[in-house]
Scaffold this motif. Structure first.
Motif, PDB file in Angstrom:
ATOM      1  N   THR A   1       0.845  -1.190   0.000  1.00 30.75           N
ATOM      2  CA  THR A   1       0.000   0.000   0.000  1.00 30.75           C
ATOM      3  C   THR A   1       0.881   1.240   0.000  1.00 30.75           C
ATOM      4  N   PHE A   2       0.283   2.407  -0.202  1.00 28.29           N
ATOM      5  CA  PHE A   2       1.033   3.659  -0.267  1.00 28.29           C
ATOM      6  C   PHE A   2       1.828   3.918   1.011  1.00 28.29           C
ATOM      7  N   GLU A   3       1.347   3.417   2.145  1.00 37.38           N
ATOM      8  CA  GLU A   3       2.038   3.692   3.404  1.00 37.38           C
ATOM      9  C   GLU A   3       3.430   3.066   3.450  1.00 37.38           C
ATOM     10  N   TYR A   4       3.732   2.126   2.556  1.00 40.96           N
ATOM     11  CA  TYR A   4       5.040   1.489   2.527  1.00 40.96           C
ATOM     12  C   TYR A   4       5.957   2.042   1.440  1.00 40.96           C
ATOM     13  N   LEU A   5       5.525   3.085   0.735  1.00 38.00           N
ATOM     14  CA  LEU A   5       6.381   3.691  -0.282  1.00 38.00           C
ATOM     15  C   LEU A   5       7.572   4.363   0.391  1.00 38.00           C
ATOM     16  N   SER A   6       8.722   4.292  -0.263  1.00 37.56           N
ATOM     17  CA  SER A   6       9.907   4.968   0.260  1.00 37.56           C
ATOM     18  C   SER A   6      10.533   5.803  -0.852  1.00 37.56           C
ATOM     19  N   LEU A   7      11.177   6.881  -0.468  1.00 33.58           N
ATOM     20  CA  LEU A   7      11.806   7.773  -1.442  1.00 33.58           C
ATOM     21  C   LEU A   7      12.839   7.024  -2.269  1.00 33.58           C
ATOM     22  N   GLY A   8      12.902   7.389  -3.556  1.00 34.44           N
ATOM     23  CA  GLY A   8      13.867   6.761  -4.467  1.00 34.44           C
ATOM     24  C   GLY A   8      13.397   5.405  -4.922  1.00 34.44           C
ATOM     25  N   SER A   9      14.302   4.445  -5.003  1.00 35.87           N
ATOM     26  CA  SER A   9      14.062   3.042  -5.293  1.00 35.87           C
ATOM     27  C   SER A   9      13.079   2.770  -6.422  1.00 35.87           C
ATOM     28  N   SER A  10      13.596   2.287  -7.529  1.00 40.48           N
ATOM     29  CA  SER A  10      12.733   1.960  -8.661  1.00 40.48           C
ATOM     30  C   SER A  10      12.188   0.536  -8.595  1.00 40.48           C
ATOM     31  N   SER A  11      12.467  -0.200  -7.524  1.00 39.58           N
ATOM     32  CA  SER A  11      12.007  -1.590  -7.435  1.00 39.58           C
ATOM     33  C   SER A  11      10.673  -1.725  -6.694  1.00 39.58           C
ATOM     34  N   GLN A  12       9.981  -0.626  -6.456  1.00 46.68           N
ATOM     35  CA  GLN A  12       8.709  -0.660  -5.739  1.00 46.68           C
ATOM     36  C   GLN A  12       7.561  -1.027  -6.676  1.00 46.68           C
ATOM     37  N   ASN A  13       6.454  -1.475  -6.085  1.00 42.07           N
ATOM     38  CA  ASN A  13       5.258  -1.743  -6.888  1.00 42.07           C
ATOM     39  C   ASN A  13       4.019  -1.445  -6.062  1.00 42.07           C
ATOM     40  N   ILE A  14       2.959  -1.110  -6.763  1.00 45.23           N
ATOM     41  CA  ILE A  14       1.650  -0.885  -6.141  1.00 45.23           C
ATOM     42  C   ILE A  14       0.581  -1.465  -7.052  1.00 45.23           C
ATOM     43  N   VAL A  15      -0.558  -1.768  -6.471  1.00 47.51           N
ATOM     44  CA  VAL A  15      -1.772  -2.049  -7.231  1.00 47.51           C
ATOM     45  C   VAL A  15      -2.781  -1.062  -6.688  1.00 47.51           C
ATOM     46  N   SER A  16      -3.354  -0.271  -7.577  1.00 46.25           N
ATOM     47  CA  SER A  16      -4.250   0.782  -7.093  1.00 46.25           C
ATOM     48  C   SER A  16      -5.312   1.103  -8.130  1.00 46.25           C
ATOM     49  N   GLY A  17      -6.298   1.849  -7.670  1.00 47.10           N
ATOM     50  CA  GLY A  17      -7.293   2.373  -8.588  1.00 47.10           C
ATOM     51  C   GLY A  17      -6.676   3.496  -9.396  1.00 47.10           C
ATOM     52  N   LEU A  18      -7.135   3.643 -10.617  1.00 46.71           N
ATOM     53  CA  LEU A  18      -6.705   4.739 -11.477  1.00 46.71           C
ATOM     54  C   LEU A  18      -7.981   5.494 -11.850  1.00 46.71           C
ATOM     55  N   PRO A  19      -8.431   6.407 -10.970  1.00 48.32           N
ATOM     56  CA  PRO A  19      -9.712   7.077 -11.225  1.00 48.32           C
ATOM     57  C   PRO A  19      -9.690   8.015 -12.423  1.00 48.32           C
TER      58      PRO A  19
END
Length: 136
Positions: free
Chosen positions: A20-38
Motif C-alpha cells: 500500500t502507499f504507506e510502505y512507499l519509500s523515497l527513491g528506489s525503482s524496485s517498488q510496486n503498487i496495485v491501485s485504482g486509477l480514477p
C-alpha cells in the motif's frame, strides 16, 4: 527498513499482491503498487505557450484511504497511454518516489510517483467500482 519486512496485502485479484502507499519509500525503482486509477489528464505548461509536458495520473489506495499522483513525462507518454484506462485497477512496477513540491501539489500525500523508463503499468481490472468521480 526493507519493503519485504512488511506484510503484502492481497488485492482481491488471484495472484496479484501489492504494497500500500504507506510502505512507499523515497527513491528506489524496485517498488510496486496495485491501485485504482480514477483519472488522468494531459499536463500543459503555462509558461511555454501551453506546451505538452506529460500526463498526470491519480492513483487511489482504498486500503489506506489515500490518493497519490504520478507523472509520465512527454517523452514517455505515447508508450504508456495504451495502459491508462480511467476507472480501472492497475499494477505499477519499477517506479521512483519523490517528495512532492508544494508548488505543484495536487493531493495531500507528501510523495509523487515518477514513471521512469523501466516502469510497467498493467491493467488488472477494468470497470472498477468508482469511489472518486471521473468527470472529464
Amino acid at each position: 527498513m526493507s519493503l519485504s519486512t512488511f506484510p503484502i496485502p492481497q488485492t482481491g485479484v488471484p495472484g496479484v499482491y501489492h504494497s500500500t502507499f504507506e510502505y512507499l519509500s523515497l527513491g528506489s525503482s524496485s517498488q510496486n503498487i496495485v491501485s485504482g486509477l480514477p483519472r488522468f489528464w494531459n499536463s500543459l505548461s503555462f509558461k511555454k505557450e501551453r506546451e505538452f509536458m506529460g500526463i498526470t495520473v491519480l492513483f487511489l489506495d482504498e486500503k489506506v484511504n489515500s490518493v497519490i499522483y504520478g507523472f509520465i513525462p512527454a517523452r514517455r507518454a505515447n508508450h504508456y497511454m495504451p495502459s491508462l484506462k480511467a476507472c480501472s485497477i492497475v499494477k505499477v512496477d519499477h517506479f521512483e518516489v519523490a517528495m512532492c513540491s508544494n508548488m505543484y501539489k495536487i493531493t495531500d500525500h507528501p510523495f509523487l510517483i515518477r514513471i521512469i523508463s523501466p516502469t510497467i503499468i498493467d491493467e488488472v481490472i477494468t470497470s472498477a467500482p468508482q469511489t472518486i468521480s471521473s468527470h472529464n
